[in-house]
Design an enzyme around this catalytic site. Structure first.
Site, short mmCIF file in Angstrom:
data_model
loop_
_atom_site.label_atom_id
_atom_site.label_comp_id
_atom_site.label_asym_id
_atom_site.label_seq_id
_atom_site.Cartn_x
_atom_site.Cartn_y
_atom_site.Cartn_z
N ASP A 1 -4.10 12.46 -10.09
CA ASP A 1 -4.60 11.52 -9.09
C ASP A 1 -6.05 11.23 -9.43
OD1 ASP A 1 -2.35 11.42 -7.50
OD2 ASP A 1 -2.93 13.17 -6.32
N ASP B 1 4.42 13.61 -2.13
CA ASP B 1 4.28 14.05 -3.53
C ASP B 1 5.18 15.23 -3.85
OD1 ASP B 1 2.37 12.20 -4.31
OD2 ASP B 1 0.72 13.40 -3.55
N ASP C 1 -1.08 15.57 -3.49
CA ASP C 1 -1.65 16.13 -2.26
C ASP C 1 -0.81 15.82 -1.01
OD1 ASP C 1 -2.24 13.45 -2.29
OD2 ASP C 1 -4.42 13.68 -2.37
P1 ATP Z 1 -5.57 8.38 -5.73
O1 ATP Z 1 -4.10 8.33 -5.94
O2 ATP Z 1 -6.39 8.08 -6.88
O3 ATP Z 1 -5.98 9.62 -5.01
P2 ATP Z 1 -5.56 7.19 -3.38
O4 ATP Z 1 -4.32 7.96 -3.09
O5 ATP Z 1 -6.81 7.58 -2.66
O6 ATP Z 1 -5.84 7.14 -4.83
P3 ATP Z 1 -4.83 5.28 -1.63
O7 ATP Z 1 -5.41 6.21 -0.63
O8 ATP Z 1 -3.36 5.07 -1.66
O9 ATP Z 1 -5.25 5.70 -3.05
O10 ATP Z 1 -5.60 3.92 -1.49
C1 ATP Z 1 -5.11 2.75 -2.07
C2 ATP Z 1 -5.88 1.58 -1.55
O11 ATP Z 1 -5.69 1.51 -0.14
C3 ATP Z 1 -7.37 1.66 -1.78
O12 ATP Z 1 -7.71 0.97 -2.95
C4 ATP Z 1 -7.94 0.95 -0.59
O13 ATP Z 1 -8.06 -0.44 -0.84
C5 ATP Z 1 -6.91 1.15 0.48
N1 ATP Z 1 -7.28 2.20 1.41
C6 ATP Z 1 -7.58 3.46 1.13
N2 ATP Z 1 -7.83 4.17 2.23
C7 ATP Z 1 -7.68 3.34 3.26
C8 ATP Z 1 -7.80 3.46 4.68
N3 ATP Z 1 -8.11 4.61 5.24
N4 ATP Z 1 -7.58 2.37 5.43
C9 ATP Z 1 -7.24 1.22 4.87
N5 ATP Z 1 -7.11 1.01 3.56
C10 ATP Z 1 -7.33 2.05 2.75
#
Ligand code: ATP
Length: 637
Positions: free
Chosen positions: A70, A368, A364
């Site tokens: 991730d 997953d 996490d």
């Molecule tokens: P990684 O897999 O690298 O850990 P991630 O799981 O943090 O990434 P996501 O959390 O799925 O990725 O976020 C994907 C997208 O969703 C981000 O690019 C952002 O634009 C949006 N995003 C992330 N967090 C939020 C939130 N709390 N509220 C709204 N949109 C969000």
């Protein structure tokens, strides 16, 4: 025993020798060494902040040739700070300050923007803090870092109170699958007025729900030109490595007004770049799987050195359209999976396993868990990970840090090497003991070792010196070694040659001493004591050279493995007691030897170590020449 009986020797004597030899030949110490070595490795890993739940995983780590990681929180710090804002009417603003606090300013065209003085900016900040579940108390964040960054932004603008102006009536929570979050609220002072929706999320998702855009307070219909402008701005922010969030508000989810974009930085974790370069250098491929956009993911991957010329990035949507075979074809070149969600992970693992890769996968969330079970090494995050994924994982990273995976792989390779060293030592001693007695019997010599002496040798062979080979410190260069092929046998051709060579030297040396003592044609306790001590000393030197397959004893440090030093000293002391302590002399049928005898045996038995060290040197020179010629032929091409 059979040969001895045919030669007319005493059947009881031959039976005792046969049984003691059988005891010596069975490597009963092997399961103990494997378990203890793995367990000690697990304890060392705990110190490096990795908890291994299943012992055999330590060994699998040495074979791991692909890590799917991730991005947020593992490769990066997951400490978000808004640094850029773009309003729907085309204004740019920069934000200063770091951390979850009010220290910092929002600057547009050189002016500090505070409060409600810029309507377009304040609308973005309002949507960001109302559509939000995080809280900052005493500079401490409670909630998600992405949301905390928006609260910190509202504090910098002095607008954090806006969120208390609204009463939340409904919520569409964020999920990695949908990638947006929205809330339905009413204004506290105008509760009879219609509800208002606030939405934040990935640009492509939010824009789908928008029909209008905000231009300095005016609500205008969204044109293709405006969409194009926002798309370009999102790509521009993303290519600077920023996580981009779009914000919108309006009466209904399908009729929202687009307000603008915020870009937040999430710095790479310290040491990750170096870990990535060592792993890639040793032949481990690293694939980033992230929910972020292509531009953001590729920019961060580039910064960390895991995206190079010729690498590809593939979206979660594309993964959906490909079957496992098709994905297997392209997956070796893919360094980044963007806009991906947990359900894509399983397919990625299957496609990698399809081409024979041994995959470590991080995770996490609850979703997953399936991927973590399917991976060869499921790695859960200790801090951000859910209990479900920790339960499904084989290993837990206490501090969610990617570097820990590298340390674990290093440890895995080291442990495998130690087990191999033990096998080398034990097999060469077993073969030597069996060959020595069998040859002596075939040649119709008296027995060079009695049953008690064989059992004493067995104690040394399986006991402290052998066990201490399992705790040899991990060689620092081990991480540069390529991952082991799972199909490779522990007994490689090279190892068999080394085992046979040591056995031959031990047998020849011991038979020589025995023959030398037998010249008076009379077998005395002195003769067997000399042969017995010779074999034990050979064993000690053999153990010394078995400490490393490639490095000389001086390179790894004569005393670098304290347990080994104590074990060898203890064994030598034991041997001296057996030779000089009268009650033990009786049990082992031994006799005191002179200093000259001991010196002679020391010089003779050191030959097994010297020959092995010379062989290591030759092997390394040969490997060096091969490497040089392969790199020069590569340059020629
Ligand atoms: P990684 O897999 O690298 O850990 P991630 O799981 O943090 O990434 P996501 O959390 O799925 O990725 O976020 C994907 C997208 O969703 C981000 O690019 C952002 O634009 C949006 N995003 C992330 N967090 C939020 C939130 N709390 N509220 C709204 N949109 C969000």
């Amino acid at each position: 025993m059979l040969v001895g009986c045919l030669q007319g020797k005493n059947i009881i004597d031959m039976f005792t020798i046969g049984v003691s030899l059988a005891v010596a030949a069975i490597p009963e110490g092997l399961p103990i060494v494997v378990t203890v070595t793995l367990a000690l490795g697990v304890m060392r890993m705990v110190k490096k902040r990795a908890i291994v739940k299943k012992l055999p995983i330590v060994e699998t780590l040495g074979c791991c040739n692909v890590i799917c990681s991730d991005k947020t929180g593992t490769l990066t710090k997951n400490e978000m700070t808004v640094t850029q804002i773009f309003t729907s009417d085309g204004q740019h603003a920069e934000v200063t300050g770091v951390g979850y606090n009010r220290f910092g300013d929002v600057m547009s065209n050189g002016d500090v923007i505070h409060g409600l003085c810029n309507l377009s900016l304040s609308k973005i900040v309002e949507a960001g803090c109302v559509c939000n579940d995080a809280e900052i108390r005493n500079n401490t964040l409670m909630g998600k870092p992405t949301e905390g960054a928006l609260i910190a932004l509202s504090m910098k603008m002095g607008l954090e109170g806006l969120r208390h102006d609204y009463i939340r009536r409904a919520e569409y929570p964020f999920s990695s699958e949908q990638k947006w979050m929205a809330v339905k609220c009413v204004h506290r002072k105008q509760q009879d007025k219609p509800e208002i929706c606030f939405m934040k999320g990935a640009y492509e998702q939010v824009i789908r729900y928008c029909t209008m855009y905000n231009s300095k307070g005016l609500i205008l219909p969204l044109t293709p030109q405006q969409r194009e402008l926002y798309h370009q701005e999102k790509a521009y922010m993303g290519s600077a490595g920023l996580r981009v969030l779009a914000l919108a508000s309006g009466p209904e989810l399908g009729q929202l007004t687009f307000l603008g974009l915020v870009g937040m930085i999430d710095p790479p974790r310290t040491g990750v770049k170096e870990a990535v370069s060592s792993l890639i250098g040793s032949g481990v491929a690293i694939k980033m799987i992230t929910g972020d956009s292509q531009e953001t993911a590729v920019a961060i991957a580039n910064r960390l050195g895991l995206y190079s010329k010729g690498s590809q990035s593939v979206s979660g949507e594309e993964v959906d359209t490909l079957d496992i075979q098709q994905l297997s074809h392209i997956v070796p070149k893919v360094a980044v999976f963007y806009r991906a969600s947990p359900r894509h992970k399983l397919k990625i693992i299957k496609s990698l396993q399809n081409i024979g890769s041994v995959v470590a996968m991080t995770g996490d969330g609850v979703n997953d868990a399936v991927a973590l079970k399917a991976a060869d090494i499921g790695v859960a995050m200790g801090q951000t990970g859910t209990d479900v994924c920790k339960e499904a994982a084989d290993m837990i990273l206490v501090e969610d840090d990617f570097q820990t995976i590298m340390s674990a792989i290093e440890e895995g390779k080291g442990i495998y090497n130690n087990i191999k060293n033990f096998v080398r030592f034990q097999l060469s001693t077993s073969i030597a003991a069996l060959t020595l007695i069998s040859l002596a019997t075939l040649m119709n010599f008296p027995n060079p070792l009695n049953a008690m002496q064989i059992l004493w040798i067995n104690i040394i062979m399986d006991g402290p010196p052998a066990q201490s080979l399992g705790v040899e410190p991990v060689d620092k260069d081990i991480i540069q070694k390529p991952p082991r092929n799972v199909k490779d046998s522990i007994l490689t051709k090279g190892l068999i040659v080394k085992i046979l060579m040591s056995s031959i030297i031990i047998v020849c040396g011991t038979l020589f001493v025995f023959w030398r003592e037998l010249r008076d044609n009379d077998i005395t306790p002195r003769d067997t004591t000399m042969t017995f001590t010779c074999f034990v000393f050979f064993d000690m030197f053999n153990a010394l050279s078995s400490r490393s397959q490639t490095k000389s004893v001086l390179e790894i440090g004569l005393c670098s493995n304290k347990t080994f030093c104590c074990a060898v000293l203890g064994s030598i002391m034991g041997q001296l007691l057996v030779i000089y302590f009268p009650p033990l002399q009786k049990v082992f049928q031994t006799e005191s030897l002179s200093i000259k005898d001991l010196l002679f045996l020391m010089v003779l038995t050191s030959s097994v170590c010297i020959v092995s060290e010379v062989l290591k040197k030759i092997e390394r020179c040969r490997d060096g020449i091969q490497k040089d010629s392969s790199s020069s032929s590569f340059l020629d091409v």
